[in-house]
Design a protein around this motif. Sequence first.
Motif, PDB file in Angstrom:
ATOM      1  N   TYR A 128       0.801  -1.208   0.000  1.00 48.85           N
ATOM      2  CA  TYR A 128       0.000   0.000   0.000  1.00 48.85           C
ATOM      3  C   TYR A 128       0.852   1.283   0.000  1.00 48.85           C
ATOM      4  CZ  TYR A 128      -3.855  -3.191   1.242  1.00 48.85           C
ATOM      5  OH  TYR A 128      -4.768  -4.214   1.277  1.00 48.85           O
ATOM      6  N   PRO A 129       1.915   1.371   0.810  1.00 52.39           N
ATOM      7  CA  PRO A 129       2.704   2.612   0.801  1.00 52.39           C
ATOM      8  C   PRO A 129       3.364   2.899  -0.543  1.00 52.39           C
ATOM      9  CG  PRO A 129       3.184   1.330   2.767  1.00 52.39           C
ATOM     10  CD  PRO A 129       2.383   0.453   1.863  1.00 52.39           C
ATOM     11  N   PHE A 130       3.712   1.862  -1.294  1.00 47.71           N
ATOM     12  CA  PHE A 130       4.379   2.099  -2.580  1.00 47.71           C
ATOM     13  C   PHE A 130       3.467   2.882  -3.515  1.00 47.71           C
ATOM     14  CE2 PHE A 130       4.984   0.453  -6.993  1.00 47.71           C
ATOM     15  CZ  PHE A 130       6.070   1.272  -7.301  1.00 47.71           C
ATOM     16  N   ALA A 161      12.174  -4.127  -7.427  1.00 47.36           N
ATOM     17  CA  ALA A 161      12.625  -3.160  -8.428  1.00 47.36           C
ATOM     18  C   ALA A 161      11.676  -1.978  -8.646  1.00 47.36           C
ATOM     19  CB  ALA A 161      12.899  -3.883  -9.747  1.00 47.36           C
ATOM     20  N   PRO A 162      10.339  -2.171  -8.681  1.00 44.09           N
ATOM     21  CA  PRO A 162       9.478  -0.999  -8.918  1.00 44.09           C
ATOM     22  C   PRO A 162       9.674   0.121  -7.905  1.00 44.09           C
ATOM     23  CG  PRO A 162       8.243  -3.011  -9.248  1.00 44.09           C
ATOM     24  CD  PRO A 162       9.558  -3.424  -8.672  1.00 44.09           C
ATOM     25  N   ALA A 163       9.782  -0.211  -6.621  1.00 43.62           N
ATOM     26  CA  ALA A 163       9.967   0.833  -5.607  1.00 43.62           C
ATOM     27  C   ALA A 163      11.364   1.440  -5.690  1.00 43.62           C
ATOM     28  CB  ALA A 163       9.713   0.263  -4.213  1.00 43.62           C
ATOM     29  N   LEU A 164      12.382   0.622  -5.940  1.00 41.93           N
ATOM     30  CA  LEU A 164      13.735   1.148  -6.098  1.00 41.93           C
ATOM     31  C   LEU A 164      13.808   2.117  -7.268  1.00 41.93           C
ATOM     32  CD1 LEU A 164      15.694  -2.221  -5.633  1.00 41.93           C
ATOM     33  CD2 LEU A 164      15.646  -0.315  -3.999  1.00 41.93           C
ATOM     34  N   SER A 189      20.614  -3.565 -10.378  1.00 39.93           N
ATOM     35  CA  SER A 189      21.068  -4.875  -9.908  1.00 39.93           C
ATOM     36  C   SER A 189      19.893  -5.835  -9.730  1.00 39.93           C
ATOM     37  CB  SER A 189      21.810  -4.731  -8.573  1.00 39.93           C
ATOM     38  OG  SER A 189      22.967  -3.951  -8.732  1.00 39.93           O
ATOM     39  N   ALA A 190      18.732  -5.277  -9.355  1.00 42.86           N
ATOM     40  CA  ALA A 190      17.556  -6.125  -9.134  1.00 42.86           C
ATOM     41  C   ALA A 190      16.895  -6.514 -10.441  1.00 42.86           C
ATOM     42  CB  ALA A 190      16.550  -5.406  -8.235  1.00 42.86           C
ATOM     43  N   GLN A 191      16.797  -5.562 -11.371  1.00 38.21           N
ATOM     44  CA  GLN A 191      16.090  -5.829 -12.631  1.00 38.21           C
ATOM     45  C   GLN A 191      16.532  -4.788 -13.654  1.00 38.21           C
ATOM     46  OE1 GLN A 191      11.828  -5.582 -12.347  1.00 38.21           O
ATOM     47  NE2 GLN A 191      11.516  -6.984 -14.052  1.00 38.21           N
ATOM     48  N   THR A 193      15.958  -3.194 -16.438  1.00 35.35           N
ATOM     49  CA  THR A 193      14.988  -2.853 -17.474  1.00 35.35           C
ATOM     50  C   THR A 193      15.479  -1.657 -18.279  1.00 35.35           C
ATOM     51  OG1 THR A 193      13.784  -1.333 -16.023  1.00 35.35           O
ATOM     52  CG2 THR A 193      13.109  -3.658 -16.001  1.00 35.35           C
ATOM     53  N   TRP A 194      14.850  -1.444 -19.434  1.00 35.61           N
ATOM     54  CA  TRP A 194      15.221  -0.297 -20.281  1.00 35.61           C
ATOM     55  C   TRP A 194      15.051   1.007 -19.512  1.00 35.61           C
ATOM     56  CZ3 TRP A 194      12.730   4.083 -21.820  1.00 35.61           C
ATOM     57  CH2 TRP A 194      13.316   4.822 -22.844  1.00 35.61           C
ATOM     58  N   ALA A 195      13.947   1.160 -18.775  1.00 32.31           N
ATOM     59  CA  ALA A 195      13.685   2.409 -18.054  1.00 32.31           C
ATOM     60  C   ALA A 195      14.768   2.681 -17.024  1.00 32.31           C
ATOM     61  CB  ALA A 195      12.318   2.336 -17.374  1.00 32.31           C
ATOM     62  N   VAL A 196      15.218   1.643 -16.313  1.00 33.16           N
ATOM     63  CA  VAL A 196      16.258   1.828 -15.306  1.00 33.16           C
ATOM     64  C   VAL A 196      17.580   2.221 -15.964  1.00 33.16           C
ATOM     65  CG1 VAL A 196      17.647   0.646 -13.560  1.00 33.16           C
ATOM     66  CG2 VAL A 196      15.185   0.274 -13.651  1.00 33.16           C
ATOM     67  N   MET A 197      17.933   1.542 -17.059  1.00 26.09           N
ATOM     68  CA  MET A 197      19.202   1.849 -17.722  1.00 26.09           C
ATOM     69  C   MET A 197      19.206   3.268 -18.283  1.00 26.09           C
ATOM     70  SD  MET A 197      20.322  -1.722 -19.579  1.00 26.09           S
ATOM     71  CE  MET A 197      18.764  -2.084 -20.371  1.00 26.09           C
ATOM     72  N   GLU A 198      18.069   3.692 -18.847  1.00 27.68           N
ATOM     73  CA  GLU A 198      17.990   5.050 -19.388  1.00 27.68           C
ATOM     74  C   GLU A 198      18.098   6.088 -18.278  1.00 27.68           C
ATOM     75  OE1 GLU A 198      16.427   8.812 -20.655  1.00 27.68           O
ATOM     76  OE2 GLU A 198      15.448   7.504 -19.183  1.00 27.68           O
TER      77      GLU A 198
END
Length: 219
Positions: A128-130, A161-164, A189-191, A193-198
């Motif tokens: 819920y907090p996320f 990964a989504p919260a990080l 490190s967790a996942q 994804t393209w969005a994280v790398m960008e």
Amino acid sequence: SSSSSPSSSSSSPSFSPSTSAAAAAATETTSSENEATKPLVPPAPRELLDLDTVALKPLQAQDFPRGLLLVVVREGRTPGTAVVHDLELEDGEILYNRGLVLLILGRLEEAGQDLEGALRANPHHAHYPFYKAVVSAQRGDFASAVEWDHLALSRLPKDYAPALTHLGLVLLFTRQYSEACHWLDRAYSAQATWAVMEARGRVLQDLDRHHEALAALNE
């Protein structure tokens, strides 16, 4: 000399009515014992569960006159996924689910109210907090978003990964580049994804770490 075979004159066992009755009784006893060892309620596929299902919480027991017995176990289930019985629903989950729909529709104030209601009903829940952080960020309240993300990460798995990623992006938007890089590195490190790398590429560029930014963006 060779051993002699049993004499054909040996007496054969006789089968009196009393012997037949004893054998039948023994067979019935064995059958009853086998029945006793069978599970009382055989496992049923989900599609066979119907309105006659009796749902019990874990460790709860009671007599049930008809229908299938469903033992409800909530552990390991993410809110929003399908349930077989309403006892599987977490406290506050209906408000949480409606809040997510309102978030998708862009009705942020209403979404925030539903998520706050879900938190009041279940203040120690992890997910819920996320989404409260997501709503806060979309409403431009970045300070609250950071606090909600930190609370979510204190309850969720450390590699969620989504919260990080969300925390890293909020810090990037508020120009807190060093902290943003820390959380985006953990998200990577967790996942990866393209969005994280960008996002990592952008924050490394803002930190004047151009060689690392180029490598991240090339990847």
